[in-house]
Design a protein around this motif. Structure first.
Motif, PDB file in Angstrom:
ATOM      1  N   TYR A  65      18.043 -61.496 -39.754  1.00  0.00           N
ATOM      2  CA  TYR A  65      17.048 -61.513 -38.671  1.00  0.00           C
ATOM      3  C   TYR A  65      16.106 -62.703 -38.875  1.00  0.00           C
ATOM      4  CZ  TYR A  65      18.713 -56.785 -37.880  1.00  0.00           C
ATOM      5  OH  TYR A  65      19.520 -55.700 -37.638  1.00  0.00           O
ATOM      6  N   LEU A  70       7.721 -62.437 -34.311  1.00  0.00           N
ATOM      7  CA  LEU A  70       8.154 -61.543 -33.227  1.00  0.00           C
ATOM      8  C   LEU A  70       7.837 -62.118 -31.844  1.00  0.00           C
ATOM      9  CD1 LEU A  70       7.171 -58.025 -34.670  1.00  0.00           C
ATOM     10  CD2 LEU A  70       9.405 -59.163 -34.777  1.00  0.00           C
ATOM     11  N   TYR A  93      16.838 -61.086 -30.940  1.00  0.00           N
ATOM     12  CA  TYR A  93      16.227 -59.861 -30.444  1.00  0.00           C
ATOM     13  C   TYR A  93      15.150 -60.255 -29.444  1.00  0.00           C
ATOM     14  CZ  TYR A  93      13.247 -61.314 -34.378  1.00  0.00           C
ATOM     15  OH  TYR A  93      12.481 -62.053 -35.243  1.00  0.00           O
ATOM     16  N   CYS A 104      11.333 -54.709 -30.244  1.00  0.00           N
ATOM     17  CA  CYS A 104      11.925 -55.632 -31.228  1.00  0.00           C
ATOM     18  C   CYS A 104      12.621 -54.858 -32.340  1.00  0.00           C
ATOM     19  CB  CYS A 104      10.852 -56.540 -31.824  1.00  0.00           C
ATOM     20  SG  CYS A 104       9.945 -57.574 -30.661  1.00  0.00           S
ATOM     21  N   VAL A 105      11.954 -53.820 -32.842  1.00  0.00           N
ATOM     22  CA  VAL A 105      12.543 -53.017 -33.916  1.00  0.00           C
ATOM     23  C   VAL A 105      13.781 -52.288 -33.423  1.00  0.00           C
ATOM     24  CG1 VAL A 105      12.141 -51.189 -35.605  1.00  0.00           C
ATOM     25  CG2 VAL A 105      10.280 -52.755 -35.018  1.00  0.00           C
ATOM     26  N   ALA A 108      16.651 -54.591 -33.406  1.00  0.00           N
ATOM     27  CA  ALA A 108      17.171 -54.769 -34.760  1.00  0.00           C
ATOM     28  C   ALA A 108      18.077 -53.604 -35.144  1.00  0.00           C
ATOM     29  CB  ALA A 108      16.021 -54.908 -35.752  1.00  0.00           C
ATOM     30  N   LEU A 140      11.466 -56.565 -39.812  1.00  0.00           N
ATOM     31  CA  LEU A 140      12.495 -55.778 -39.122  1.00  0.00           C
ATOM     32  C   LEU A 140      13.469 -55.167 -40.126  1.00  0.00           C
ATOM     33  CD1 LEU A 140      13.257 -58.175 -36.122  1.00  0.00           C
ATOM     34  CD2 LEU A 140      11.863 -56.091 -36.087  1.00  0.00           C
TER      35      LEU A 140
END
Length: 274
Positions: A65, A70, A93, A104-105, A108, A140
């Motif tokens: 990642y 972010l 992402y 975002c998480v 992931a 992440l």
């Protein structure tokens, strides 16, 4: 905790780069890992690249990642991780402020689930997956590896799906972009349900924590990771390590980190083969 010096790693990185591999590699790019359902942002951003050994099977895979707070950055396949006998999956992402940090998480988690379910079709072993990333990518990595709620909708338990977590200079308090969503400044720490530190536990996967020089890192990043390491040890985690790279700042610490990560992956592979 171990402090490692810039000269040592300058020499080590040269050696690593000279380590030739006989295997040919292939790269498949721009693979969607979730259903866009008409959402242009998902369609354009929720994609990944797979670089894998073409003439072998049963290899390990590193999910990577990218960093960028972010809010920026693009997927990458770090050159220092290529041609080492394992696959690399570089993940894009969605980014804030177009989406929330929670989105975002979730991206992931969705991409990791895709790798678990699909890497065998490229010859990889789905039981030999490492999760890694730099800065926001480190955050992440820790979130999906420690907080089980993110992978649960995909039918995956991170404690059985992954071999180890390798966060490079990631935040372990609540990410500063999430704090901005809440109206808090970068300098006001917060530990809530969006902080990896909130999920300290002894039964998660092994963790290799990598950090730049404490005097060169951003916003106390080394210190928060050192506290994370210490609390994991206090909680009874049997295999968590931290390395600090003297002379490296937040931006260039992956140059040293990749060398240590490759060595660590090889160590973990030897353990699995015993």
């Amino acid at each position: 905790m171990k402090r490692l010096f810039a000269l040592l790693f300058a020499l080590g990185l040269c050696w690593t780069g000279a380590w030739a591999q006989d295997a040919a590699y292939r790269t498949v790019e721009n693979i969607p890992y979730r259903d866009a359902a008409g959402d242009r942002n998902i369609d354009s951003m929720c994609r990944l690249d797979v670089c894998y050994p073409a003439d072998k099977t049963g290899f390990s895979t590193v999910i990577w990642y990218h960093g960028g707070g972010l809010t920026g950055g693009r997927r990458e396949l770090p050159a220092a991780l290529k041609n080492k006998g394992f696959a690399i999956v570089g993940v894009d992402y969605r980014l804030s402020p177009s989406v929330t940090v929670a989105d975002c998480v979730d991206d992931a988690a969705a991409s990791a689930a895709w790798v678990v379910k699909n890497i065998a079709s490229y010859g990889g072993d789905p039981k030999r997956i490492f999760v890694a990333g730099h800065s926001a990518g480190g955050y992440l990595t820790s979130m999906i590896g420690l907080d089980k709620r993110w992978l649960e909708p995909y039918g995956i338990d991170p404690d059985t799906a992954f071999v180890a977590l390798i966060p490079y200079s990631g935040q372990v308090v609540t990410h500063f972009e999430r704090r901005r969503e809440l109206g808090l400044p970068d300098t006001q720490p917060l530990v809530d349900d969006m902080a990896p530190l909130n999920y300290v536990r002894p039964d998660c996967r092994p963790i290799l924590i990598l950090s730049g020089d404490r005097e060169r890192e951003m916003l106390g990043r080394y210190e928060e990771n050192a506290y994370f390491w210490r609390m994991m040890r206090v909680a009874g985690h049997p295999d968590v390590r931290i390395y600090e790279f003297d002379g490296f700042d937040h931006g260039n610490m992956p140059q040293a980190g990749h060398f240590v990560a490759v060595r660590y992956i090889r160590e973990m592979e030897r353990r699995m083969e015993r």
